[in-house]
Design a protein around this motif. Structure first.
Motif, PDB file in Angstrom:
ATOM      1  N   GLY A   1       0.791  -1.223   0.000  1.00  0.00           N
ATOM      2  CA  GLY A   1       0.000   0.000   0.000  1.00  0.00           C
ATOM      3  C   GLY A   1       0.821   1.269   0.000  1.00  0.00           C
ATOM      4  O   GLY A   1       0.326   2.340  -0.390  1.00  0.00           O
ATOM      5  N   ASP A   2       2.082   1.175   0.431  1.00  0.00           N
ATOM      6  CA  ASP A   2       2.958   2.339   0.454  1.00  0.00           C
ATOM      7  C   ASP A   2       3.663   2.578  -0.873  1.00  0.00           C
ATOM      8  O   ASP A   2       4.366   3.584  -1.038  1.00  0.00           O
ATOM      9  N   LEU A   3       3.502   1.656  -1.823  1.00  0.00           N
ATOM     10  CA  LEU A   3       4.170   1.789  -3.118  1.00  0.00           C
ATOM     11  C   LEU A   3       3.281   2.547  -4.095  1.00  0.00           C
ATOM     12  O   LEU A   3       2.054   2.387  -4.092  1.00  0.00           O
ATOM     13  N   ASP A   4       3.910   3.347  -4.956  1.00  0.00           N
ATOM     14  CA  ASP A   4       3.119   3.978  -6.009  1.00  0.00           C
ATOM     15  C   ASP A   4       2.791   2.938  -7.081  1.00  0.00           C
ATOM     16  O   ASP A   4       3.347   1.831  -7.097  1.00  0.00           O
ATOM     17  N   GLU A   5       1.881   3.288  -7.966  1.00  0.00           N
ATOM     18  CA  GLU A   5       1.379   2.321  -8.951  1.00  0.00           C
ATOM     19  C   GLU A   5       2.490   1.784  -9.846  1.00  0.00           C
ATOM     20  O   GLU A   5       2.532   0.588 -10.154  1.00  0.00           O
ATOM     21  N   ALA A   6       3.413   2.648 -10.233  1.00  0.00           N
ATOM     22  CA  ALA A   6       4.498   2.219 -11.117  1.00  0.00           C
ATOM     23  C   ALA A   6       5.388   1.191 -10.423  1.00  0.00           C
ATOM     24  O   ALA A   6       5.783   0.182 -11.022  1.00  0.00           O
TER      25      ALA A   6
END
Length: 334
Positions: free
Chosen positions: A247-252
């Motif tokens: 959840g802490d990661l961006d979509e890319a």
């Protein structure tokens, strides 16, 4: 001491960044088996690919033998689910205490071949389990392979269900306790880290595991005399990440991580199947007595283990079992 100007400091910092001196984020990945197995090779491949795809932003540290959970292979998934571990490679059967529905993959004599396996693990049926695991705090990134589980022991060749009676058998999870009880064996649930010593010392007579992923790389042939290739149960593995990390990661970055996992588990499945295909001859060369049952003999094992199948199919639920059976029925048996 000569003072460094703001411009000079900025230049030094930029040089550090572009030279890779700024440290990557470290992610800890735990798995059950030793560092010679295809599990470990798949985990290391994931780390290499993730680093490549993110330009070195992430460093995956791989911990074999369930080191980060005190050797408890059943505990790893739960730790990932609550954010105490970042990543896990584990088998479906090891997650059944947390998610009983995961036993669907390993129901006795569910599959006849790899095409049927792939129709479920790489198809829509697996998504039903991914939804349940997500609710438990684990995002499944990709599915790999432990493989078809074969039985080994030091007492006698296993050719019929009656040959299993009275044998003390190490098992990995609760479903296999019911399977062994149905065959008249004495199951003993045990961590893998304790199993080789237990086999050497005669604490247990035998165990069951896949050839390519465990029996050969963990050198089970050095402590076991007989193997029966009965293909009685299949066990996938999966690479999962804590939903807190995810959840802490961006979509890319999420896309990069999933792509790395997919590629790594494709590699892991490939080398596992190669090892299994070459495994019977290798084990015979190492002195094991390998028995390959006929279709009629396999039917006797299938009938004997049906009570365990029915018990666990009920625990899994008709919707999930039905989805798997439909996918399998649509895939021709070889």
């Amino acid at each position: 001491m000569k003072m460094i100007s703001k411009a000079g400091f900025a230049a030094i910092f930029a040089t550090a960044v572009f030279s890779g001196a700024v440290s990557a984020d470290t992610l800890r990945l735990s798995h059950n088996t030793g560092d010679t197995t295809t599990w470990h090779k798949g985990a290391e491949k994931f780390g290499e690919l993730l680093s490549e795809k993110t330009d070195g932003a992430y460093d995956v540290r791989v911990f074999p033998n369930a080191q980060l959970s005190g050797g408890d292979q059943m505990k790893q998934a739960e730790m990932v689910g609550r954010g105490a571990l970042d990543l896990v490679v584990t088998s479906a059967i090891n997650v059944t205490p947390l998610v009983p529905e995961m036993a669907v993959f390993s129901l006795p004599y569910l599959y006849a071949n790899y095409d049927q396996v792939d129709a479920t693990t790489q198809g829509e049926p697996a998504k039903l389990l991914e939804d349940i695991l997500r609710d438990k705090g684990i995002e499944v990134l990709a599915w790999g392979e432990n493989g078809f589980r074969e039985v080994t022991n030091n007492v006698r060749p296993i050719k019929t269900p009656e040959d299993m009676k009275g044998l003390n058998m190490r098992v990995a999870g609760p479903m296999y306790i019911d399977v062994m009880n149905a065959l008249g064996a004495n199951p003993q649930q045990m961590q893998w880290g304790e199993t080789m010593t237990a086999l050497q010392q005669g604490v247990v007579d035998g165990q069951e595991n896949p050839i390519g992923a465990v029996i050969i790389p963990q050198q089970v042939f050095e402590v076991q005399k007989h193997l029966t290739a009965w293909h009685y149960s299949y066990d996938p593995i999966f690479l999962g990440v804590s939903t807190e990390v995810w959840g802490d990661l961006d979509e890319a970055t999420q896309e990069q991580m999933r792509a790395a996992a997919t590629e790594a588990m494709e590699y892991q499945r490939e080398i596992t199947r190669e090892g299994t295909a070459e495994g019977v001859a290798f084990l015979r060369d190492k002195g094991m007595e390998v028995y390959e049952p006929s279709e009629e003999e396999l039917a006797a094992f299938r009938q004997a283990t049906k009570p365990a199948f029915d018990t666990w199919a009920a625990k899994v639920g008709t919707d999930i079992v039905g989805s798997f059976q439909d996918a399998i029925a649509a895939t021709p048996a070889n």
